[in-house]
Every structure is written in C-alpha cells, then in structure tokens.
Motif scaffolding. Structure first.
Motif, PDB file in Angstrom:
ATOM      1  N   ILE A  20       0.843  -1.206   0.000  1.00  0.00           N
ATOM      2  CA  ILE A  20       0.000   0.000   0.000  1.00  0.00           C
ATOM      3  C   ILE A  20       0.873   1.249   0.000  1.00  0.00           C
ATOM      4  O   ILE A  20       0.605   2.205  -0.738  1.00  0.00           O
ATOM      5  N   ASN A  48      -8.784   6.378  -1.090  1.00  0.00           N
ATOM      6  CA  ASN A  48      -8.588   5.108  -1.794  1.00  0.00           C
ATOM      7  C   ASN A  48      -8.179   4.003  -0.822  1.00  0.00           C
ATOM      8  O   ASN A  48      -8.687   2.881  -0.881  1.00  0.00           O
ATOM      9  N   ILE A  49      -7.281   4.296   0.112  1.00  0.00           N
ATOM     10  CA  ILE A  49      -6.829   3.302   1.090  1.00  0.00           C
ATOM     11  C   ILE A  49      -7.980   2.898   2.011  1.00  0.00           C
ATOM     12  O   ILE A  49      -8.160   1.714   2.328  1.00  0.00           O
ATOM     13  N   GLU A  51     -11.207   2.941   1.287  1.00  0.00           N
ATOM     14  CA  GLU A  51     -12.126   2.109   0.503  1.00  0.00           C
ATOM     15  C   GLU A  51     -11.570   0.698   0.330  1.00  0.00           C
ATOM     16  O   GLU A  51     -12.308  -0.280   0.415  1.00  0.00           O
ATOM     17  N   GLN A  52     -10.266   0.622   0.116  1.00  0.00           N
ATOM     18  CA  GLN A  52      -9.630  -0.683  -0.043  1.00  0.00           C
ATOM     19  C   GLN A  52      -9.740  -1.505   1.246  1.00  0.00           C
ATOM     20  O   GLN A  52     -10.042  -2.692   1.208  1.00  0.00           O
ATOM     21  N   ARG A  53      -9.527  -0.880   2.391  1.00  0.00           N
ATOM     22  CA  ARG A  53      -9.653  -1.587   3.675  1.00  0.00           C
ATOM     23  C   ARG A  53     -11.086  -2.040   3.918  1.00  0.00           C
ATOM     24  O   ARG A  53     -11.327  -3.129   4.434  1.00  0.00           O
TER      25      ARG A  53
END
Length: 178
Positions: A20, A48-49, A51-53
C-alpha cells in the motif's frame, strides 16, 4: 536534505515492506510529475486506502462462511458419517452371516439360493476411514489457508491440528455409536 522529493519518497517506500505504501508513493510521485497539488493527491490516496480496507473487511466476512463450512464438514460431519458407515458395515456383515446360514438350509431343500462372499471387514474399513479422513483434513487445511491468507504455505501449521481433531472425532463417534 538536498535530495529531490521523488527520490526521497522512493527511498522511504523501499524501507518498508508495504504494498500500500509503495503504491501510494508511486501514485503521489506520478501526480506531482503531472503537476497535481500534493494536498489533493494525499486526500485521494487516503480515501482510496480507506475504501480498499473496507472492501477487504467485506471480503473477509464473506469468506468466513466458507471457512466455517469447510472446517465443520472436515471435523464433525465426515467423521460422523464414517462412524455411521462402520455401524452399517457391521449390521450388513451380521445380516450376511444370518442369511448365509438360511441359504444353506434353503439349498438342502432344493431352493437355488446362495449368499456368500466376504464383505468389507471392520478393520479394513477403519484403516480406510483414517486414511480418507486424514487426506480430507490435509486438503481442508490447505483450502482454509488459501481462502484465509491467500497461500497454502501459511496453513502448514494447521494441517496436524486438522488431522488430529478429525481422527479424534472419528474415534469418539465410533466409540459412542458402539
């Protein structure tokens, strides 16, 4: 400290083993080269991070059901069914010997009945059950590891546990059913 920002960021990303972080630094460097504002880029990367988590947590929750099903099938259902099959084999063998004595009597009266042959012995079935359950536990541990962690090697430590618990369940169900 006299080094341009892109080089310093790349060195920073190389210090840590984080996909990441490396991806975020790469996106930040590309955005800076394209002339974007650093504040806006950092905000987008942070969103973005997050949402990814969130997606990773949802995926983990969805996969937990599969892990529970595989584990239950391996540790409880399969040993129970093998133990019940052992009882069925015992009943069929006893029935076969009873019918075998009847066919001897029937053949003495001229009736063309015969019931002979050896079925599966209890000992052979138990050996087959233990081998089959061990293989099932081995593959279940590998599948669980693949689903949970993404690779088989992280599940090697679960293999002996799965096999031990599965065989113990089989022995327990066999003793309870006798």
């Amino acid at each position: 400290s006299g080094v341009d920002l892109k080089t310093a960021m790349d060195k920073f990303a190389l210090r840590y083993d984080s996909k990441i972080l490396k991806r975020s630094i790469s996106m930040l460097n590309e955005g800076i080269e394209a002339g974007g504002a650093i504040g806006d880029l950092l905000n987008r990367i942070a969103i973005n991070i997050r949402e990814q988590r969130t997606l990773m947590k949802e995926m983990s929750a969805n996969v937990t059901t599969y892990i529970i099903f595989i584990t239950f099938s391996t540790i409880i259902a399969a040993p129970f069914l093998f133990a019940m099959s052992g009882i069925l084999i015992k009943v069929v063998n006893n029935l076969g010997s009873a019918v075998g004595s009847v066919t001897k009597t029937a053949s003495s009266f001229g009736l063309p009945l015969s019931f002979s042959g050896n079925g599966v012995s209890q000992r052979d079935f138990k050996i087959f059950s233990v081998v089959s359950l061990s293989l099932t536990a081995l593959f279940s541990a590998m599948m669980t590891s693949t689903i949970k962690k993404g690779n088989i090697s992280s599940g090697v430590k679960y293999i002996p546990i799965f096999i031990l618990v599965t065989i113990t369940s089989f022995i327990s169900f066999t003793l309870l059913s006798s």
